[in-house]
Design an enzyme around this catalytic site. Sequence first.
Site, PDB file in Angstrom:
ATOM      1  N   ARG A  98      71.675   9.366  15.725  1.00 16.07           N
ATOM      2  CA  ARG A  98      71.242  10.756  15.952  1.00 16.07           C
ATOM      3  C   ARG A  98      70.407  10.868  17.220  1.00 16.07           C
ATOM      4  O   ARG A  98      70.493  11.857  17.945  1.00 16.07           O
ATOM      5  CB  ARG A  98      70.466  11.266  14.729  1.00 16.07           C
ATOM      6  CG  ARG A  98      71.399  11.554  13.550  1.00 16.07           C
ATOM      7  CD  ARG A  98      70.690  11.443  12.216  1.00 16.07           C
ATOM      8  NE  ARG A  98      69.909  12.605  11.863  1.00 16.07           N
ATOM      9  CZ  ARG A  98      69.000  12.607  10.890  1.00 16.07           C
ATOM     10  NH1 ARG A  98      68.743  11.517  10.205  1.00 16.07           N
ATOM     11  NH2 ARG A  98      68.348  13.695  10.601  1.00 16.07           N
ATOM     12  N   LYS A 153      60.508  19.477  13.116  1.00 15.52           N
ATOM     13  CA  LYS A 153      61.057  20.838  13.296  1.00 15.52           C
ATOM     14  C   LYS A 153      60.935  21.650  12.001  1.00 15.52           C
ATOM     15  O   LYS A 153      60.556  22.815  12.031  1.00 15.52           O
ATOM     16  CB  LYS A 153      62.537  20.786  13.716  1.00 15.52           C
ATOM     17  CG  LYS A 153      62.781  20.105  15.046  1.00 15.52           C
ATOM     18  CD  LYS A 153      64.212  20.298  15.524  1.00 15.52           C
ATOM     19  CE  LYS A 153      65.247  19.626  14.637  1.00 15.52           C
ATOM     20  NZ  LYS A 153      65.306  18.179  14.701  1.00 15.52           N
ATOM     21  N   ARG A 170      72.864  22.638  20.190  1.00 17.52           N
ATOM     22  CA  ARG A 170      72.644  21.203  20.341  1.00 17.52           C
ATOM     23  C   ARG A 170      73.531  20.612  21.433  1.00 17.52           C
ATOM     24  O   ARG A 170      73.429  19.422  21.710  1.00 17.52           O
ATOM     25  CB  ARG A 170      73.013  20.539  19.030  1.00 17.52           C
ATOM     26  CG  ARG A 170      71.846  19.767  18.378  1.00 17.52           C
ATOM     27  CD  ARG A 170      72.250  19.409  17.075  1.00 17.52           C
ATOM     28  NE  ARG A 170      71.710  18.465  16.232  1.00 17.52           N
ATOM     29  CZ  ARG A 170      71.108  18.754  15.093  1.00 17.52           C
ATOM     30  NH1 ARG A 170      70.818  19.987  14.799  1.00 17.52           N
ATOM     31  NH2 ARG A 170      70.788  17.807  14.266  1.00 17.52           N
ATOM     32  N   ARG A 190      67.889  12.064   2.183  1.00 13.06           N
ATOM     33  CA  ARG A 190      69.109  12.460   2.873  1.00 13.06           C
ATOM     34  C   ARG A 190      69.908  11.218   3.249  1.00 13.06           C
ATOM     35  O   ARG A 190      69.330  10.220   3.654  1.00 13.06           O
ATOM     36  CB  ARG A 190      68.742  13.246   4.146  1.00 13.06           C
ATOM     37  CG  ARG A 190      68.523  14.707   3.879  1.00 13.06           C
ATOM     38  CD  ARG A 190      67.963  15.428   5.072  1.00 13.06           C
ATOM     39  NE  ARG A 190      68.670  15.161   6.312  1.00 13.06           N
ATOM     40  CZ  ARG A 190      68.415  15.792   7.466  1.00 13.06           C
ATOM     41  NH1 ARG A 190      67.468  16.718   7.507  1.00 13.06           N
ATOM     42  NH2 ARG A 190      69.078  15.503   8.552  1.00 13.06           N
ATOM     43  N   ARG A 215      60.897  10.021   4.475  1.00 14.39           N
ATOM     44  CA  ARG A 215      61.089  11.439   4.112  1.00 14.39           C
ATOM     45  C   ARG A 215      61.866  11.575   2.803  1.00 14.39           C
ATOM     46  O   ARG A 215      62.850  10.898   2.568  1.00 14.39           O
ATOM     47  CB  ARG A 215      61.853  12.139   5.241  1.00 14.39           C
ATOM     48  CG  ARG A 215      62.174  13.586   4.946  1.00 14.39           C
ATOM     49  CD  ARG A 215      62.399  14.386   6.185  1.00 14.39           C
ATOM     50  NE  ARG A 215      63.674  14.128   6.829  1.00 14.39           N
ATOM     51  CZ  ARG A 215      64.075  14.755   7.932  1.00 14.39           C
ATOM     52  NH1 ARG A 215      63.289  15.638   8.513  1.00 14.39           N
ATOM     53  NH2 ARG A 215      65.240  14.463   8.466  1.00 14.39           N
TER      54      ARG A 215
HETATM   55  P1  AMP Z   1      69.662  18.388  11.077  1.00 19.26           P
HETATM   56  O1  AMP Z   1      69.281  18.761   9.694  1.00 19.26           O
HETATM   57  O2  AMP Z   1      69.350  19.443  12.086  1.00 19.26           O
HETATM   58  O3  AMP Z   1      69.151  17.017  11.483  1.00 19.26           O
HETATM   59  O4  AMP Z   1      71.277  18.286  11.083  1.00 19.26           O
HETATM   60  C1  AMP Z   1      71.949  17.370  10.257  1.00 19.26           C
HETATM   61  C2  AMP Z   1      73.366  17.165  10.762  1.00 19.26           C
HETATM   62  O5  AMP Z   1      74.076  18.414  10.743  1.00 19.26           O
HETATM   63  C3  AMP Z   1      73.493  16.681  12.204  1.00 19.26           C
HETATM   64  O6  AMP Z   1      73.360  15.260  12.307  1.00 19.26           O
HETATM   65  C4  AMP Z   1      74.898  17.154  12.551  1.00 19.26           C
HETATM   66  O7  AMP Z   1      75.887  16.341  11.932  1.00 19.26           O
HETATM   67  C5  AMP Z   1      74.962  18.515  11.861  1.00 19.26           C
HETATM   68  N1  AMP Z   1      74.488  19.610  12.725  1.00 19.26           N
HETATM   69  C6  AMP Z   1      73.401  20.416  12.543  1.00 19.26           C
HETATM   70  N2  AMP Z   1      73.272  21.311  13.531  1.00 19.26           N
HETATM   71  C7  AMP Z   1      74.315  21.090  14.372  1.00 19.26           C
HETATM   72  C8  AMP Z   1      74.737  21.678  15.608  1.00 19.26           C
HETATM   73  N3  AMP Z   1      74.058  22.676  16.177  1.00 19.26           N
HETATM   74  N4  AMP Z   1      75.858  21.170  16.194  1.00 19.26           N
HETATM   75  C9  AMP Z   1      76.560  20.177  15.635  1.00 19.26           C
HETATM   76  N5  AMP Z   1      76.205  19.553  14.491  1.00 19.26           N
HETATM   77  C10 AMP Z   1      75.096  20.002  13.857  1.00 19.26           C
END
Ligand code: AMP
Length: 216
Positions: A171, A13, A88, A160, A127
């Site tokens: 996840r 993404k 999400r 990360r 990563r």
């Molecule tokens: P990402 O970088 O998109 O993988 O997001 C990392 C983490 O941020 C996720 O595992 C969630 O804990 C939180 N997060 C990001 N976007 C959302 C969302 N739309 N709703 C809830 N938690 C989110």
Amino acid sequence: MNILIMGPAGAGKGTMSDLILKEYDIPHISTGDMLRENVRKGTDLGKEAQSYMEAGKLVPDSVINGMVEKRLQEPDCQKGYLLDGFPRTLVQAQTFAEIADKIGKPVEAVIALEVDFEILKERITGRRICPKCGAIFHMKNHPPKVEGICDECGAELSQRKDDTVEQLKVRMDEYEKSTKPVIDFYEGKGVVTHIDAANKPAEVFEKIKEALGKID
Ligand code: AMP
């Protein structure tokens, strides 16, 4: 142009978003990046989100919805947005439909990236990210010129906390459980394009451009 990009962790993404925003001149709004920035700055929102994020769990909808609504009112969203990692959950999607209508920016296209778990595992564990400028590298597929150092700004790269196999499984489960209904919600509106994201970035991007070309 109002676009959502969706897909499990490691689907690409971030990489695809960089390519889309260069081509279409719209801001890339990643809720994950926004949350990480809040955690880094130690804001109240960051403090509330941190434990969920480190456990690979979703941050509560109430926190996320307000954060996104505020962000979309900023002037750089005039021409549209590329939302990454949001909505999400079905509740986020339903709430967002109301917000998007209210501000006159309904979702026009949803890009759903699809990749097998084994490929995701390899991408996620290799990563490395730059904590300073956000550049993304991969130890094998896209290594920096100097090991452990960002090509763009010279900062030390880091991993990360949630980029482990264990967190990836959590996840992925979250993605299956919470995000699939979101894709179904947008399927109902006829705006989803499913794209096989196991291929090389340039090939995946061609498919995305084809899909976005369909917007009036
Ligand atoms: P990402 O970088 O998109 O993988 O997001 C990392 C983490 O941020 C996720 O595992 C969630 O804990 C939180 N997060 C990001 N976007 C959302 C969302 N739309 N709703 C809830 N938690 C989110």
